[in-house]
Design a protein around this motif. Structure first.
Motif, PDB file in Angstrom:
ATOM      1  N   THR A   1       0.827  -1.204   0.000  1.00  0.00           N
ATOM      2  CA  THR A   1       0.000   0.000   0.000  1.00  0.00           C
ATOM      3  C   THR A   1       0.862   1.254   0.000  1.00  0.00           C
ATOM      4  OG1 THR A   1      -1.820  -1.099   1.157  1.00  0.00           O
ATOM      5  CG2 THR A   1      -1.730   1.295   1.304  1.00  0.00           C
ATOM      6  N   ALA A   2       1.918   1.248   0.799  1.00  0.00           N
ATOM      7  CA  ALA A   2       2.819   2.396   0.867  1.00  0.00           C
ATOM      8  C   ALA A   2       3.448   2.680  -0.499  1.00  0.00           C
ATOM      9  CB  ALA A   2       3.902   2.150   1.911  1.00  0.00           C
ATOM     10  N   ILE A   3       3.814   1.632  -1.209  1.00  0.00           N
ATOM     11  CA  ILE A   3       4.428   1.812  -2.528  1.00  0.00           C
ATOM     12  C   ILE A   3       3.415   2.388  -3.521  1.00  0.00           C
ATOM     13  CG2 ILE A   3       5.420   0.585  -4.507  1.00  0.00           C
ATOM     14  CD1 ILE A   3       6.766  -1.296  -2.495  1.00  0.00           C
ATOM     15  N   LYS A   4       2.162   1.966  -3.431  1.00  0.00           N
ATOM     16  CA  LYS A   4       1.131   2.549  -4.294  1.00  0.00           C
ATOM     17  C   LYS A   4       1.005   4.053  -4.053  1.00  0.00           C
ATOM     18  CE  LYS A   4      -1.801  -1.587  -4.739  1.00  0.00           C
ATOM     19  NZ  LYS A   4      -3.128  -2.178  -4.410  1.00  0.00           N
ATOM     20  N   MET A   5       1.034   4.433  -2.789  1.00  0.00           N
ATOM     21  CA  MET A   5       0.976   5.850  -2.445  1.00  0.00           C
ATOM     22  C   MET A   5       2.213   6.581  -2.967  1.00  0.00           C
ATOM     23  SD  MET A   5      -0.317   5.664   1.510  1.00  0.00           S
ATOM     24  CE  MET A   5      -1.972   5.166   1.974  1.00  0.00           C
TER      25      MET A   5
ATOM     26  N   PRO B   1      10.830  13.959  -5.325  1.00  0.00           N
ATOM     27  CA  PRO B   1      11.375  12.764  -4.676  1.00  0.00           C
ATOM     28  C   PRO B   1      10.351  12.197  -3.696  1.00  0.00           C
ATOM     29  CG  PRO B   1      12.993  14.530  -4.678  1.00  0.00           C
ATOM     30  CD  PRO B   1      11.692  15.132  -5.114  1.00  0.00           C
ATOM     31  N   ALA B   2      10.133  10.893  -3.770  1.00  0.00           N
ATOM     32  CA  ALA B   2       9.152  10.240  -2.897  1.00  0.00           C
ATOM     33  C   ALA B   2       9.765   8.982  -2.323  1.00  0.00           C
ATOM     34  CB  ALA B   2       7.881   9.904  -3.674  1.00  0.00           C
ATOM     35  N   ALA B   3       9.623   8.802  -1.021  1.00  0.00           N
ATOM     36  CA  ALA B   3      10.235   7.658  -0.346  1.00  0.00           C
ATOM     37  C   ALA B   3       9.225   7.008   0.589  1.00  0.00           C
ATOM     38  CB  ALA B   3      11.469   8.103   0.445  1.00  0.00           C
TER      39      ALA B   3
ATOM     40  N   TYR C   1       9.022  13.938  -0.003  1.00  0.00           N
ATOM     41  CA  TYR C   1       7.823  13.385   0.619  1.00  0.00           C
ATOM     42  C   TYR C   1       8.099  11.951   1.049  1.00  0.00           C
ATOM     43  CZ  TYR C   1       5.025  17.362  -0.909  1.00  0.00           C
ATOM     44  OH  TYR C   1       4.504  18.625  -1.078  1.00  0.00           O
ATOM     45  N   ARG C   2       7.568  11.597   2.222  1.00  0.00           N
ATOM     46  CA  ARG C   2       7.731  10.235   2.708  1.00  0.00           C
ATOM     47  C   ARG C   2       6.405   9.658   3.205  1.00  0.00           C
ATOM     48  NH1 ARG C   2      13.073  10.449   6.464  1.00  0.00           N
ATOM     49  NH2 ARG C   2      12.660  12.680   6.411  1.00  0.00           N
ATOM     50  N   ILE C   3       6.171   8.403   2.835  1.00  0.00           N
ATOM     51  CA  ILE C   3       5.022   7.658   3.335  1.00  0.00           C
ATOM     52  C   ILE C   3       5.488   6.862   4.544  1.00  0.00           C
ATOM     53  CG2 ILE C   3       3.221   5.976   2.799  1.00  0.00           C
ATOM     54  CD1 ILE C   3       3.134   8.461   1.032  1.00  0.00           C
TER      55      ILE C   3
ATOM     56  N   THR D   1       0.568   7.970   7.281  1.00  0.00           N
ATOM     57  CA  THR D   1       0.717   9.418   7.291  1.00  0.00           C
ATOM     58  C   THR D   1       1.778   9.837   6.275  1.00  0.00           C
ATOM     59  OG1 THR D   1       2.323   9.261   9.099  1.00  0.00           O
ATOM     60  CG2 THR D   1       0.017   9.628   9.694  1.00  0.00           C
ATOM     61  N   VAL D   2       1.811  11.133   5.988  1.00  0.00           N
ATOM     62  CA  VAL D   2       2.723  11.658   4.960  1.00  0.00           C
ATOM     63  C   VAL D   2       3.507  12.830   5.545  1.00  0.00           C
ATOM     64  CG1 VAL D   2       2.902  12.709   2.666  1.00  0.00           C
ATOM     65  CG2 VAL D   2       1.125  11.000   3.122  1.00  0.00           C
TER      66      VAL D   2
END
Length: 419
Positions: free
Chosen positions: A106-110, A120-122, A154-156, A161-162
């Motif tokens: 789920t985190a990877i989908k987000m 950048p998203a992690a 941005y981090r999940i 939470t974000v």
């Protein structure tokens, strides 16, 4: 031991360590997600700074003032990202506990949705590669060269939470503006964390780790030293290296057993904690955690020996000799990792990172492994070589562990689980 149980232990031990420090603190590390520590220590309202001049506030480096327009921009940006992934979070399985927990899938989908915004998203932790990492790397390269630059990451997090963290390098110092968005009961973005800090130190390593330390209050202002290190993996890992870590090293780790943190070989194997290793080999073999209540009464000889002799180059006779064994009941001792046999330490909650693979003439494989210790802000706390033989079922027999460049006092004394 499974990751879920490890997280629980880390939380318990971190709490115990904090109590000890207050009387006499990671993520990671004590809770595995360092962001929770940061969230607990900052809020929208900075402490009373009326007695400090503006120069003194900036000199100390933490609880720095945040311009209202800048805070509004940060919250709006974070809210937009959360709205983009809202449906995913709402439909996700968040577990049955009071605190939500989402799956890595789920985190990877987000993460993928946020990455489509060209930022950048992690995902928190070290198990998922950063997306759009090249932008983060460009920023760090510019800052390393002394050039002014900024980036938003941005981090999940594991609870869905974000966070939005804006890093700014002014040519001399690097600053962090950290904003954390949470979900309300009706699945809307809300914000309780906004903090601005200077980084007391930072570096971008050759392997691709962004390591830094926040300025934060310390004794005598506080009664304990605060761990303010953070590590973010920027460069993607080699897929082959990551696969070897996930299959053969992550489950073992450095906590609760000494397979990867001691010098041993087939000829010198008596120092291994056989009783402590059982639960990790069990997890590797069956993909689930042991029944702690059942094992507390002793592990039947056949079950214990069949597992240990599969994963280590030992005979059943050697296992009985070196492990804590009761010949009368024909059972092996096992106790849960806890206060009496484990002292919280930065090293034990480090993670293994494969940096090289060598195939040997006898068919075995030697992995070169760096110990990544977030609490120390170090991506190569020490290096060791693990030799193993891949079995027909895809599992592996561990043949030896050799520590390179061992220095006295570098590795804490190991506490055996039983006996």
């Amino acid at each position: 031991m499974g990751k879920k149980v490890q997280r629980i232990f880390l939380i318990i031990f971190a709490a115990l360590l904090c109590c000890f420090s207050a009387g006499c603190s990671h993520k990671n590390n004590a809770t595995e997600d360092k962001e929770s520590n940061k969230d607990a220590s900052v809020s929208d309202e900075s402490e009373d700074t009326g007695e400090l001049s503006e120069e003194e506030i900036y000199e100390r480096g933490y609880d720095l003032p945040i311009d209202s327009a800048e805070q509004e921009e940060a919250e709006q940006g974070c809210a937009e990202m959360m709205e983009a992934i809202r449906d995913i979070y709402e439909e996700a399985d968040k577990g049955t506990s009071i605190n939500a927990v989402i799956s890595q899938e789920t985190a990877i989908k987000m993460q993928q949705i946020i990455a489509e915004k060209d930022v950048p998203a992690a995902v928190s932790g070290f198990d998922v590669d950063m997306m759009n990492y090249d932008a983060m790397e460009d920023f760090l390269d510019e800052a390393s060269a002394g050039n002014q630059s900024e980036i938003i990451l941005y981090r999940i997090h594991t609870d869905g939470t974000v966070s939005r963290e804006k890093f700014t390098f002014d040519g001399v110092d690097m600053y962090s503006l950290y904003t954390k968005g949470r979900w309300t009961d009706d699945i809307k973005p809300a914000f309780s964390v906004n903090s601005r800090s200077r980084l007391s130190q930072w570096k971008y390593t050759e392997k691709g780790w962004f390591c830094y330390e926040y300025c934060t209050a310390q004794p005598p202002e506080l009664t304990e030293v605060v761990d303010a290190y953070e590590m973010i993996r920027v460069k993607p890992k080699t897929s082959e290296y990551r696969e070897m870590e996930e299959k053969y090293l992550d489950i073992i780790g450095y906590q609760g057993n000494n397979l990867l943190c001691s010098e041993w070989s087939e000829d010198q194997i008596e120092g291994l904690d056989f009783n402590g290793l059982y639960e990790y080999f069990y997890m590797e073999e069956y993909g689930r955690e042991i029944d702690t209540e059942k094992c507390a009464g002793g592990i039947p000889q056949e079950e214990f020996e069949s597992l240990l002799t599969k994963y280590l180059p030992v005979t059943a006779e050697q296992v009985r000799e070196y492990a804590s064994y009761d010949p009368e009941s024909e059972t092996y001792d096992w106790v849960m990792l806890g206060v009496g046999n484990y002292a919280p330490n930065a090293f034990w909650i480090s993670v293994p990172e494969v940096t090289g693979i060598r195939e040997n003439e006898d068919g075995s494989v030697t992995l070169t492994v760096d110990v990544v210790c977030e609490k120390k802000g170090n991506d190569d706390f020490y290096t060791h070589e693990v030799t193993l033989r891949i079995l027909d079922d895809g599992k592996a027999m561990y043949l030896s562990n050799h520590i390179l460049d061992d220095r006295p006092g570098m590795i804490p004394d190991y506490q055996y689980r039983c006996g």
